[in-house]
Scaffold this motif. Structure first.
Motif, PDB file in Angstrom:
ATOM      1  N   GLN A   1       0.846  -1.193   0.000  1.00 59.62           N
ATOM      2  CA  GLN A   1       0.000   0.000   0.000  1.00 59.62           C
ATOM      3  C   GLN A   1       0.885   1.248   0.000  1.00 59.62           C
ATOM      4  O   GLN A   1       1.871   1.315   0.734  1.00 59.62           O
ATOM      5  CB  GLN A   1      -0.913  -0.012   1.221  1.00 59.62           C
ATOM      6  CG  GLN A   1      -1.936  -1.131   1.194  1.00 59.62           C
ATOM      7  CD  GLN A   1      -2.637  -1.328   2.517  1.00 59.62           C
ATOM      8  OE1 GLN A   1      -2.046  -1.151   3.569  1.00 59.62           O
ATOM      9  NE2 GLN A   1      -3.897  -1.701   2.478  1.00 59.62           N
TER      10      GLN A   1
ATOM     11  N   ALA B   1      -3.949   2.631   1.901  1.00 59.35           N
ATOM     12  CA  ALA B   1      -4.662   2.175   0.699  1.00 59.35           C
ATOM     13  C   ALA B   1      -3.704   2.215  -0.478  1.00 59.35           C
ATOM     14  O   ALA B   1      -2.526   2.573  -0.340  1.00 59.35           O
ATOM     15  CB  ALA B   1      -5.887   3.043   0.427  1.00 59.35           C
ATOM     16  N   LEU B   2      -4.228   1.845  -1.650  1.00 60.64           N
ATOM     17  CA  LEU B   2      -3.460   1.938  -2.888  1.00 60.64           C
ATOM     18  C   LEU B   2      -3.814   3.223  -3.626  1.00 60.64           C
ATOM     19  O   LEU B   2      -4.979   3.613  -3.680  1.00 60.64           O
ATOM     20  CB  LEU B   2      -3.779   0.763  -3.815  1.00 60.64           C
ATOM     21  CG  LEU B   2      -3.141  -0.596  -3.519  1.00 60.64           C
ATOM     22  CD1 LEU B   2      -3.604  -1.600  -4.559  1.00 60.64           C
ATOM     23  CD2 LEU B   2      -1.632  -0.506  -3.505  1.00 60.64           C
TER      24      LEU B   2
ATOM     25  N   ARG C   1      -2.802   1.031  -8.306  1.00 58.95           N
ATOM     26  CA  ARG C   1      -3.872   0.059  -8.509  1.00 58.95           C
ATOM     27  C   ARG C   1      -4.051  -0.261  -9.991  1.00 58.95           C
ATOM     28  O   ARG C   1      -4.242  -1.425 -10.367  1.00 58.95           O
ATOM     29  CB  ARG C   1      -5.188   0.575  -7.940  1.00 58.95           C
ATOM     30  CG  ARG C   1      -6.274  -0.484  -7.870  1.00 58.95           C
ATOM     31  CD  ARG C   1      -7.601   0.080  -7.391  1.00 58.95           C
ATOM     32  NE  ARG C   1      -8.551  -0.965  -7.084  1.00 58.95           N
ATOM     33  CZ  ARG C   1      -9.201  -1.669  -7.996  1.00 58.95           C
ATOM     34  NH1 ARG C   1      -9.010  -1.428  -9.287  1.00 58.95           N
ATOM     35  NH2 ARG C   1     -10.049  -2.624  -7.637  1.00 58.95           N
TER      36      ARG C   1
ATOM     37  N   SER D   1      -2.072  -4.738  -0.130  1.00 56.77           N
ATOM     38  CA  SER D   1      -3.377  -4.938  -0.746  1.00 56.77           C
ATOM     39  C   SER D   1      -3.262  -6.050  -1.786  1.00 56.77           C
ATOM     40  O   SER D   1      -2.201  -6.249  -2.379  1.00 56.77           O
ATOM     41  CB  SER D   1      -3.870  -3.656  -1.426  1.00 56.77           C
ATOM     42  OG  SER D   1      -4.297  -2.706  -0.487  1.00 56.77           O
TER      43      SER D   1
END
Length: 237
Positions: free
Chosen positions: A48, A147-148, A153, A224
């Motif tokens: 991440q 998060a990414l 992503r 992730s």
């Protein structure tokens, strides 16, 4: 009478030809033959690269205007400090939730006011964000999440998609050969992707002395998993 006979003959010929045409055409609900439905998936794990830190404070008092002003001053001071090192993409600064609500006594009447305010630091430069959070004196550490980024992503999703497609093709070939066919053609396909590692905020416990220091806040990102699923049907031949 002669014209009527010719008309009936023409209608009969048209009806006969129409019936023949319909028999030669596949029906709209004709059963599919030698069609296999299958799916394949691929998952790629990635670190991440997006950090989000929410900093908050609360105030309590007998006067709503006073409480609101105290929150306003605390937030303004925090924003001024954080914006010194803000940089788009690396560390963005924004305000979060702001609330002010009455406090009621046992008699059901308002006997005071409570409020809270929030500032959020987020971006890809973890060191910059944690250092900025450590320098803020008027707000306390709240939620921390990872998060990414969209770029990471998209890149990882492309890799997972390529792997899933290759697995789908290999699986389709194996199924066709297993049923005695030499190959297949693709009929329809659907591709779905999802991120199995969304932001999961967690509380960071810190004592009062550490919360007031200007040292960087320790954080550690997780990973992730981007999953892509390819499903569809093939015509074996």
């Amino acid at each position: 009478m002669k014209k009527t006979t010719h008309l009936f003959a023409a209608c009969a010929l048209l009806a006969a030809s129409t019936g023949l045409f319909a028999q030669n055409q596949p029906g709209p609900y004709a059963p599919l033959q030698n069609v296999a439905q299958l799916s394949a998936s691929a998952a790629v794990e990635v670190q991440q690269d997006l950090l989000s830190i929410a900093m908050t404070t609360t105030r309590d008092g007998s006067d709503a205007a006073t409480v609101q002003n105290q929150l306003k001053l605390a937030l303004e001071a925090a924003l001024a400090e954080a914006k010194k090192t803000a940089q788009p993409g690396l560390m963005d600064v924004r305000t979060g939730n702001f609330s002010l609500y009455p406090r009621y006594g046992k008699d059901g009447k308002i006997n005071g006011w409570q409020g809270s305010t929030e500032m959020v630091l987020e971006g890809r430069d973890f060191a910059r964000i944690t250092a900025a959070a450590g320098k803020v004196q008027t707000l306390s550490l709240g939620n921390v999440g990872f998060a990414l980024s969209r770029e990471a992503r998209a890149r990882v999703e492309g890799d997972a998609q390529a792997q899933a497609i290759e697995r789908f093709k290999a699986k389709a070939g194996e199924i066709a050969r297993g049923f005695g066919f030499s190959g297949y053609t693709l009929r329809e396909v659907a591709i779905n992707a999802n991120d199995q590692g969304p932001i999961r905020p967690r509380m960071m416990a810190m004592d009062a002395k550490a919360a007031m220091s200007d040292s960087a806040i320790p954080v550690e990102a997780g990973k992730s998993t981007v999953l892509v699923n390819v499903s569809g049907s093939v015509q074996m031949k």
